[in-house]
Design an enzyme around this catalytic site. Sequence first.
Site, short mmCIF file in Angstrom:
data_model
loop_
_atom_site.label_atom_id
_atom_site.label_comp_id
_atom_site.label_asym_id
_atom_site.label_seq_id
_atom_site.Cartn_x
_atom_site.Cartn_y
_atom_site.Cartn_z
CD GLN A 48 3.97 10.32 6.24
OE1 GLN A 48 4.51 10.37 5.13
NE2 GLN A 48 3.14 11.25 6.65
CB CYS A 65 1.32 8.65 5.08
SG CYS A 65 0.88 7.11 4.28
NE ARG A 103 7.80 12.64 5.16
CZ ARG A 103 7.97 11.59 4.36
NH1 ARG A 103 6.92 10.99 3.84
NH2 ARG A 103 9.17 11.09 4.12
N1 CP Z 1 4.18 9.41 2.37
C1 CP Z 1 5.23 9.06 1.60
O1 CP Z 1 6.24 8.55 2.06
O2 CP Z 1 5.05 9.34 0.28
P1 CP Z 1 6.02 8.89 -0.90
O3 CP Z 1 5.84 7.41 -1.08
O4 CP Z 1 5.52 9.68 -2.08
O5 CP Z 1 7.43 9.24 -0.54
N1 NVA Z 2 2.22 1.87 3.61
C1 NVA Z 2 2.56 2.51 2.37
C2 NVA Z 2 3.12 3.86 2.64
C3 NVA Z 2 3.46 4.67 1.41
C4 NVA Z 2 4.06 5.99 1.73
C5 NVA Z 2 3.54 1.66 1.59
O1 NVA Z 2 4.48 1.11 2.19
O2 NVA Z 2 3.36 1.50 0.39
#
Ligand code: CP
Ligand code: NVA
Length: 301
Positions: A131, A260, A288
Site C-alpha cells: 500500500q 488506502c 496499487r
Molecule cells: N488497501 C487495501 O489493501 O485494500 P484491500 O483490503 O481491498 O486489499
Molecule cells: N488498516 C486496515 C487496512 C485495510 C486495507 C486494516 O488492516 O484493516
Amino acid sequence: MKRDLLSVWDLSAKEIDWLIKRAIKLKSGIANKHAPLSGKSIGLFFEKPSTRTKVSFEVGIYQLGGQPIYLNPKEMQLDRGESIIDTVNVLSRYLSGLVIRTYLHFATMVFSLHASIPIINGLSDLHHPCQALADLMTIQEKKDRLKGIRLAYIGDSNNVTNSLIEAAARTGMDMTIACPEGCEPEPDLLNRTRDEAKGEIVVIRSPEEAITEADVIYTDAWVSMGQEKGSKKKKGRLRDYQINSALLRRAKKDVLVLHCLPAHRGEEITDDVMDGPNSAVFDQAENRLHTTKALLEFLIK
Ligand code: CP
Ligand code: NVA
C-alpha cells in the site's frame, strides 16, 4: 539470494525510487510489452478479505505473463493441522513467489524464514508495504516530489500508518500523526525510523494543527481487520478525527487527500471529501496495480 518484502524497511531509498519510477513507466504503457513472469506461478495466501491487494496482484501477475494462484487457507491442509513450515517448504517447490495477508506480522517472518522463494507481505497487523508503495507513487504523481512533502496522518495508528512512517523516513517526507490517546504508533517503530529519517516524524493530538501545513492528508479505517474487540469505545475516542469539509477548509487549497480504502464513509472520512476535488483515492487504488507490477519485476527472479 531471494529478497522478501515484509515491511518498507526491507527496501533502500534507492530501491524505492526505482520502484516508483518503474511503476510510473508501466502506467504510461511504455514498458508493457514484456513478460518477465512467463512460466512462473505466484501464490496468494490470504487469511483476511481483500479487494485491491488480491485483484491488483492477480491482474499484475497475469499482465506480466505469469499465473496467479489464490490460496484460501480454509481449503488447504493447514486447516487440518499441517504445519506452516511443511506447507511453506512444499509451496517453495512449486511457486516463484508468495504473497501473504495474515494477522500476526510474526507469521510473515516465519514464512520468510522457511521459504526459498520471495515472500511479499500483502498486509499484516503491523505493516502494509505494498500500500505504501502505491501511496508514494500517487504523491510523486500529484505533487512531483516526495522529499520535503508534509504528510498528515489523521486517526488510528495501524499497519498503514507504520508503513507510511517507514516510507516517510526513507524518502525524506515530514510526517505528522494526529491521534487520540491509545491510538499512537508503536514507540519502537517510531524511534527506529526517527533515527534514520531525513524529515521529522511527530505525533500530536490536534488534527487541525496537523493539517495546517500539510501537502497530503491521509486517513484509514478506525478499526482494522482483526481488531474489532472494543471498537465502539475506540470509535468514540476517534470522533474528532474525521476528515470532513470543516477540517479541510483549514488546510492548503491544493492539499491531496488519500485513503488506502476500503473507506467507512461517515466515520473516518465524509462523502464530500472522499468524492471532492482534493481526493485522489481512486488514482491511489489504481496505482496499487502499477506498483505491484514494478515490485514483482524487482523481486521475482
Ligand atoms: N488497501 C487495501 O489493501 O485494500 P484491500 O483490503 O481491498 O486489499
Ligand atoms: N488498516 C486496515 C487496512 C485495510 C486495507 C486494516 O488492516 O484493516
